[in-house]
Write a protein that holds these residues in place. Structure first.
Motif, PDB file in Angstrom:
ATOM      1  N   LYS A 617       0.845  -1.192   0.000  1.00 34.88           N
ATOM      2  CA  LYS A 617       0.000   0.000   0.000  1.00 34.88           C
ATOM      3  C   LYS A 617       0.879   1.240   0.000  1.00 34.88           C
ATOM      4  CE  LYS A 617      -3.893   2.058   2.556  1.00 34.88           C
ATOM      5  NZ  LYS A 617      -4.749   1.920   3.762  1.00 34.88           N
ATOM      6  N   THR A 618       0.493   2.244  -0.754  1.00 34.11           N
ATOM      7  CA  THR A 618       1.203   3.515  -0.770  1.00 34.11           C
ATOM      8  C   THR A 618       0.262   4.582  -1.300  1.00 34.11           C
ATOM      9  OG1 THR A 618       3.244   4.622  -1.480  1.00 34.11           O
ATOM     10  CG2 THR A 618       2.102   3.292  -3.126  1.00 34.11           C
ATOM     11  N   MET A 619       0.678   5.825  -1.222  1.00 33.96           N
ATOM     12  CA  MET A 619      -0.107   6.913  -1.800  1.00 33.96           C
ATOM     13  C   MET A 619       0.566   7.389  -3.081  1.00 33.96           C
ATOM     14  SD  MET A 619      -1.515   9.233   1.372  1.00 33.96           S
ATOM     15  CE  MET A 619      -0.001   9.369   2.302  1.00 33.96           C
ATOM     16  N   VAL A 620      -0.203   7.506  -4.143  1.00 36.93           N
ATOM     17  CA  VAL A 620       0.311   8.046  -5.401  1.00 36.93           C
ATOM     18  C   VAL A 620       0.022   9.544  -5.414  1.00 36.93           C
ATOM     19  CG1 VAL A 620       0.075   8.050  -7.910  1.00 36.93           C
ATOM     20  CG2 VAL A 620       0.099   5.882  -6.670  1.00 36.93           C
ATOM     21  N   ASN A 621       1.072  10.345  -5.201  1.00 42.99           N
ATOM     22  CA  ASN A 621       0.893  11.795  -5.088  1.00 42.99           C
ATOM     23  C   ASN A 621       0.633  12.459  -6.431  1.00 42.99           C
ATOM     24  OD1 ASN A 621       1.296  11.905  -2.279  1.00 42.99           O
ATOM     25  ND2 ASN A 621       3.517  11.845  -2.556  1.00 42.99           N
ATOM     26  N   THR A 622       1.263  11.942  -7.464  1.00 40.56           N
ATOM     27  CA  THR A 622       1.055  12.529  -8.787  1.00 40.56           C
ATOM     28  C   THR A 622       1.287  11.470  -9.844  1.00 40.56           C
ATOM     29  OG1 THR A 622       1.641  14.404 -10.224  1.00 40.56           O
ATOM     30  CG2 THR A 622       3.442  13.281  -9.132  1.00 40.56           C
ATOM     31  N   VAL A 623       0.636  11.619 -10.967  1.00 44.10           N
ATOM     32  CA  VAL A 623       0.817  10.695 -12.085  1.00 44.10           C
ATOM     33  C   VAL A 623       0.735  11.503 -13.381  1.00 44.10           C
ATOM     34  CG1 VAL A 623      -1.644  10.107 -12.026  1.00 44.10           C
ATOM     35  CG2 VAL A 623      -0.057   8.622 -13.233  1.00 44.10           C
ATOM     36  N   VAL A 624       1.691  11.257 -14.276  1.00 46.36           N
ATOM     37  CA  VAL A 624       1.797  12.025 -15.517  1.00 46.36           C
ATOM     38  C   VAL A 624       2.097  11.066 -16.661  1.00 46.36           C
ATOM     39  CG1 VAL A 624       3.140  13.775 -16.753  1.00 46.36           C
ATOM     40  CG2 VAL A 624       2.569  14.128 -14.363  1.00 46.36           C
ATOM     41  N   ALA A 625       1.514  11.318 -17.837  1.00 44.16           N
ATOM     42  CA  ALA A 625       1.800  10.534 -19.041  1.00 44.16           C
ATOM     43  C   ALA A 625       2.465  11.419 -20.085  1.00 44.16           C
ATOM     44  CB  ALA A 625       0.515   9.930 -19.604  1.00 44.16           C
ATOM     45  N   ASN A 626       3.239  10.805 -20.986  1.00 44.31           N
ATOM     46  CA  ASN A 626       3.796  11.587 -22.090  1.00 44.31           C
ATOM     47  C   ASN A 626       2.714  11.863 -23.131  1.00 44.31           C
ATOM     48  OD1 ASN A 626       3.606   9.014 -23.155  1.00 44.31           O
ATOM     49  ND2 ASN A 626       5.648   8.994 -24.058  1.00 44.31           N
TER      50      ASN A 626
END
Length: 647
Positions: A617-626
């Protein structure tokens, strides 16, 4: 400084001697030497020279016939060198310094490692890790060029002229064989050409021997050049030897657990993505035990050509900024600032002109965080070329203007947004930034977003107290400005003053924002909202749709958009990535359902292994795609960079 003389060489050489052939160490640093001042006829008389210092001059190239075959140490720091291939004339070189040559890139570092197999140190650092990277690239490129050769030769007819066909093969290999990140394309194409030419030479030798029946049986050694292509420069055939801070948290069993979540019409297709790499590259003190450093922001490098896409991403967290190739998972560069905690990164691309009049494209990375400083990093050359003392408090976020490549917005906990012009680098490759505007906010700004349809006129910001807009036109007299309009997301007295911690333009009209309501992402029309505002300072947005998201009460999960594909992305507190095909949602006939639209797909956290156990388990703070949505990068609260690839 004019051309070198024998007298000068004897004055600056060691040991002192009246014969050039006895000098073993020569210091020619700081003489303002140009490339044409290095006279091969004179320097080749230094037959015993082992150490040469050419630092702090103005050299753009090295002559390729200096004749210094015994040279073991070469210092060329702080020059204008743009090519390293001439270094192959020093086969015994063990130590090399090339720092401060701003036009040399990571491609040149790889070329150096390939050309000089005896090198132990480059720029004061152990060269073995670069050798390992070169070996892996060389092995894969050799395999691909060989496969291309076999395919190419199979298509040739017997009547085709061999010489012309082989020349065509070299051209086609350079054009079609690709491997590794775009940032390494100069090196890989250079090696592809070399491998192709060796294959052609090998083929010609074989043809010649086939036509010579008098040749003895051992002439079968003509196959050796081809075998050498796949040979390593070191005997041990090992995988990439990354330091602990650059090693993936191996998870061979990681699978995409989250299937598509159908929209209301059940027609939204799943995007086929798989987890590729899990990296701990921001560890404090490079400790593999660090699963606590929080990672906050990432951004893909601008593509070098129109219509192309990038697979190089910059990430930040803790005291480090990393630049990663998404295809291979290799950390190409790492910049550390002890005592800093980086919160944001942003790219820009500049075209600079050298002293010789040549144009060079620079990718400049701005990084900022806790100390209120903006560091301008020349990533490919590997150094910081400017520091802006932007704010007295921490910088929450920054972004470059899409309309002006040198204009940079910084947003701080001091409740100010400042527009800077970083300018173009001077002859010493340093930036001198100037302040253009100051925008006052009533609460801490968290996200910045130039308005897509007029980026040089309006700036949106998501703040602790809501969503605001400023006039940023530079032809207006006021250099300090207050918020022009505050946007609210529902009717009622409690509609304003709510945190907006996610903000992105999906296209020139549609804005995605998060934080105004628990468990939802709002899609609203900039054009309709702005057009209907009149003279009001508080305006309700024209909502197009609401998207279902996590019901968590936790804040600061940043959302992003992939405008070319019409996709919105957001992480959550469980390590999941929520994907929305917004273009598909907005195609539905009006009126859209009042209930929030389900995501197109949820990528479940793959639970990679670290420290001998699964990170469940973790927190995904940000996610970005090209831009082409071929790679997706997610940053976590547990020092893990997760990279997904589209199948």
């Amino acid at each position: 400084m004019g051309p070198l003389s024998a007298r000068l060489l004897m004055q600056r050489g060691r040991p002192k001697s009246d014969r050039l052939g006895k000098i073993r160490s020569l210091d020619l640093s700081g003489l303002e030497l140009l490339s044409e001042h290095l006279d091969p006829k004179l320097l080749c008389r230094l037959t015993q020279l082992q150490e040469l210092d050419l630092s702090n001059n103005q050299l753009e190239t090295l002559p390729d016939n200096l004749g210094l075959s015994h040279l073991r140490v070469l210092r060329c720091a702080n020059n204008q060198l743009g090519d390293v291939t001439a270094l192959c004339q020093f086969p015994k070189l063990e130590e090399l310094s090339l720092e401060g040559n701003p036009f040399l890139t990571v491609n040149d570092n790889l070329k150096v490692s390939f050309l000089l197999p005896t090198l132990r140190k480059v720029n004061g650092k152990d060269a073995s890790s670069t050798y390992s990277q070169v070996e892996n690239l060389n092995r894969e490129l050799t395999s691909r060029v060989t496969a291309h050769w076999e395919k190419f030769m199979a298509t040739l007819g017997p009547e085709e002229e061999a010489e012309k066909a082989q020349a065509d093969f070299v051209k086609s290999a350079v054009r079609d064989v690709r491997y590794g990140p775009e940032s390494l394309s100069e090196f890989t194409q250079w090696r592809v050409r070399m491998i192709s030419e060796e294959l052609v030479a090998s083929s010609r030798t074989q043809v010649h021997e086939a036509d010579s029946p008098e040749k003895p049986p051992e002439a079968g050694a003509a196959h050796k050049p081809r075998a050498r292509l796949a040979a390593l420069k070191r005997p041990d055939d090992v995988p990439l030897n990354l330091s602990p801070s650059k090693r993936a948290c191996a998870s061979p069993s990681a699978q995409v657990e989250g299937g598509p979540v159908a929209g209301s019409d059940g027609s939204q297709p799943a995007l086929k993505l798989e987890p590729l790499h899990f990296l701990q590259c921001h560890s404090k003190n490079n400790s593999p035990q660090d699963l606590e450093t929080q990672l906050w922001a990432c951004a893909f490098e601008p593509a070098w050509e129109e219509g192309a896409t990038s697979q190089t991403v910059a990430t930040c967290g803790g005291e480090a900024v990393c630049v990663i190739d998404c295809q291979t998972g290799i950390v190409l560069h790492k910049y550390k600032a002890p005592g800093e905690e980086f919160f944001s990164v942003a790219w820009t691309a500049l075209m600079v002109v050298t002293q010789a009049g040549h144009k060079k494209r620079w990718s400049v990375l701005a990084a900022a965080g806790l100390r209120g400083l903006v560091r301008l990093l020349h990533v490919r050359a590997g150094f910081c070329c400017g520091v802006i003392r932007a704010h007295k408090k921490a910088i929450a976020t920054l972004c470059f203007s899409p309309a002006h490549e040198t204009h940079l917005f910084t947003a701080s906990y001091d409740k100010r947004i400042i527009l800077w012009d970083i300018g173009m680098p001077n002859q010493d490759y340093e930036f001198q930034a100037s302040q253009l505007l100051t925008l006052d906010t009533t609460s801490i700004p968290l996200r910045l977003c130039p308005v897509a349809s007029c980026p040089d006129a309006r700036l949106l910001a998501g703040c602790e107290g809501g969503c605001c807009c400023w006039d940023v036109r530079l032809d207006q007299p006021q250099k300090r400005r207050v918020c022009e309009v505050e946007f609210i997301f529902s009717e009622g007295s409690e509609a304003s003053g709510r945190r907006v911690d996610g903000l992105a333009f999906v296209n020139e009209d549609v804005v995605a924002s998060k934080g105004s309501g628990l468990g939802t992402i709002c899609l609203w029309s900039w054009r309709q909202t702005w057009g209907g505002r009149g003279s009001q300072s508080t305006v309700a947005v024209v909502v197009l749709a609401r998207l279902q998201w996590s019901p968590t009460e936790l804040a600061y999960f940043s959302l992003s958009a992939c405008p070319d594909k019409g996709i919105v992305l957001c992480g959550d507190e469980e390590g999941n990535v929520w994907l929305y095909d917004v273009s598909n949602i907005l195609k539905q006939p009006p009126p859209l359902p009042a209930a929030p639209q389900a995501p197109t797909q949820i990528l479940k956290w793959p639970q990679p292994w670290a420290l001998g156990q699964a990170v469940t388990k973790t927190m995904v703070n940000t996610v970005v795609a090209n831009a082409s949505f071929t790679y997706l990068t997610a940053l976590t609260d547990s020092n893990i960079v997760a990279i997904w690839g589209r199948l």
